[in-house]
Design a protein around this motif. Structure first.
Motif, mmCIF file in Angstrom:
data_model
loop_
_atom_site.group_PDB
_atom_site.id
_atom_site.type_symbol
_atom_site.label_atom_id
_atom_site.label_comp_id
_atom_site.label_asym_id
_atom_site.label_seq_id
_atom_site.Cartn_x
_atom_site.Cartn_y
_atom_site.Cartn_z
ATOM 1 N N GLY A 84 61.082 -53.912 -19.801
ATOM 2 C CA GLY A 84 60.351 -52.645 -19.156
ATOM 3 C C GLY A 84 60.539 -51.409 -19.880
ATOM 4 N N ALA A 85 59.742 -50.873 -20.686
ATOM 5 C CA ALA A 85 60.303 -49.334 -21.311
ATOM 6 C C ALA A 85 60.937 -48.430 -20.476
ATOM 7 N N HIS A 86 60.528 -48.312 -19.403
ATOM 8 C CA HIS A 86 61.108 -47.223 -18.520
ATOM 9 C C HIS A 86 61.922 -48.060 -17.588
ATOM 10 N N ASP A 87 62.661 -49.040 -17.556
ATOM 11 C CA ASP A 87 63.541 -49.782 -16.701
ATOM 12 C C ASP A 87 65.140 -49.188 -17.049
ATOM 13 N N PRO A 88 65.715 -48.485 -16.158
ATOM 14 C CA PRO A 88 67.058 -47.943 -16.768
ATOM 15 C C PRO A 88 67.996 -49.159 -16.988
ATOM 16 N N GLY A 139 58.472 -50.029 -15.432
ATOM 17 C CA GLY A 139 59.990 -50.022 -15.117
ATOM 18 C C GLY A 139 60.289 -51.173 -14.654
ATOM 19 N N HIS A 140 61.156 -51.425 -13.751
ATOM 20 C CA HIS A 140 62.066 -52.625 -13.382
ATOM 21 C C HIS A 140 61.123 -53.748 -13.112
ATOM 22 N N ASN A 141 60.145 -53.578 -11.969
ATOM 23 C CA ASN A 141 59.428 -54.349 -11.369
ATOM 24 C C ASN A 141 58.207 -54.869 -12.157
#
Length: 350
Positions: free
Chosen positions: A299-303, A329-331
């Motif tokens: 995910g490009a925005h998953d920290p 993100g993550h999900n």
């Protein structure tokens, strides 16, 4: 929630052409009636019937040491696909993915992992163990109970790790693999080494859970804690209260706190595993290479996505392979069901 490296700047979508070509084939379809071989869902304590949705029906089947709650869709003779959720999430991560795959002719199975939703231990005497190999054994037992010899395994977070383990240790049961955030098999000894402070900070709840204060906090504030994690994990996902509530109902499982605490303590070497899993954990500590066809997704925005477009774990996949980065993100499956479903179809064709 899983972490592979320090937080990084957001990246551009990769592999767009390949993913889009498959995604464009999808159209929403009605889910097929679930098979009748296992009994229909019956209410369990801690799960509010008012918070159930049309995603289902949730069915139950005895598998290994569990009575597993799961959703099934698609034709009984279709290629089996098992979709595995993470923490703090549940089967609703796949509520939109499931009909997409069922419409393509797949037999889709979405189980509640141990400690979540309607999944229950068959015996009160069974240790509420949550080491990594236990989840993999659960899924293999579920496949046996449902008479599935070989399946496409797809997951994120705890589900990624579970799929990775089955693909590595029982490749004959895995036709192909979708693994979000890549290779997540844990070596407990290696996991004792610290990571850079910025990434350690993101793991605050892991250290919180190592204290008795954290146990009480998870017990009392499980919803608030989960919502906080959701927002941090997926900064661009504007989920609504109804979406969160559907998943939060799964946290009413009587073993939820025990399973979550044991999982994170075990990874830190603070909780002992069960002797029955020792041989499996020994094999996993050697970080076995996965040889089945695989698509990894970030995910490009998953920290918690490691930098390098999959390069951090590329050498762990020796079969036919592709990598995708999705603008979420993550999900991943709930934030981009079309992209996730497209990857399942693509890897099945490898």
């Amino acid at each position: 929630m899983e972490m592979r490296g320090p937080m990084h700047s957001r990246r551009q979508f990769l592999g767009a052409a390949a993913a889009t070509a498959v995604t464009a084939q999808f159209a929403m379809g009605d889910t097929a009636q679930a098979q009748s071989e296992s009994r229909e869902h019956m209410a369990h304590p801690g799960v509010d019937p008012a918070k159930r949705t049309s995603f289902g029906p949730v069915k139950q089947i005895h598998a290994g040491e569990l009575d597993v709650g799961y959703v099934e869709a698609g034709p009984a003779n279709g290629q089996a696909v098992l979709l595995m959720h993470g923490w703090p999430y549940d089967i609703h991560s796949y509520e939109a993915v499931t009909p997409l795959l069922a419409a393509k002719g797949y037999r889709v199975i979405v189980p509640y992992l141990r400690g979540h939703g309607t999944t229950r231990f068959l015996s009160s005497k069974t240790p509420r163990n949550a080491q990594q190999s236990a989840f993999a054994v659960d899924i293999v037992a579920l496949m046996d109970a449902l008479k599935i010899d070989k399946a496409v395994l797809a997951g994120y977070d705890w589900g990624s790790r579970t799929g990775d383990i089955i693909a590595a240790l029982w490749p004959e049961r895995c036709k192909a693999l979708i693994s979000v955030t890549g290779y997540l098999v844990v070596n407990v000894e290696a996991n004792k080494m610290p990571t850079p402070p910025k990434s350690e900070w993101a793991w605050w709840y892991q250290y919180y859970f190592s204290t008795e204060r954290g146990v009480l906090g998870l017990q009392e504030y499980r919803r608030d804690l989960a919502k906080l994690v959701w927002k941090f994990n997926s900064p661009t996902w504007n989920f609504d209260e109804a979406t969160f509530d559907r998943t939060a109902a799964a946290f009413g499982n009587p073993d939820y706190v025990s399973i979550v605490i044991d999982n994170y303590r075990w990874r830190l070497g603070l909780a002992k595993g069960q002797p029955r899993y020792d041989e499996l954990e020994k094999r996993l500590a050697a970080a076995p290479v996965i040889k089945v066809p695989t698509i990894t997704i970030d995910g490009a925005h998953d920290p918690f996505t490691p930098p390098g477009n999959g390069s951090a774990y590329r050498k762990k996949f020796a079969g036919k392979y592709a990598h995708r980065t999705l603008d979420v993100g993550h999900n991943v499956p709930q934030e981009d069901p079309q992209g996730f479903a497209a990857a399942v179809v693509e890897v099945d064709g490898f």
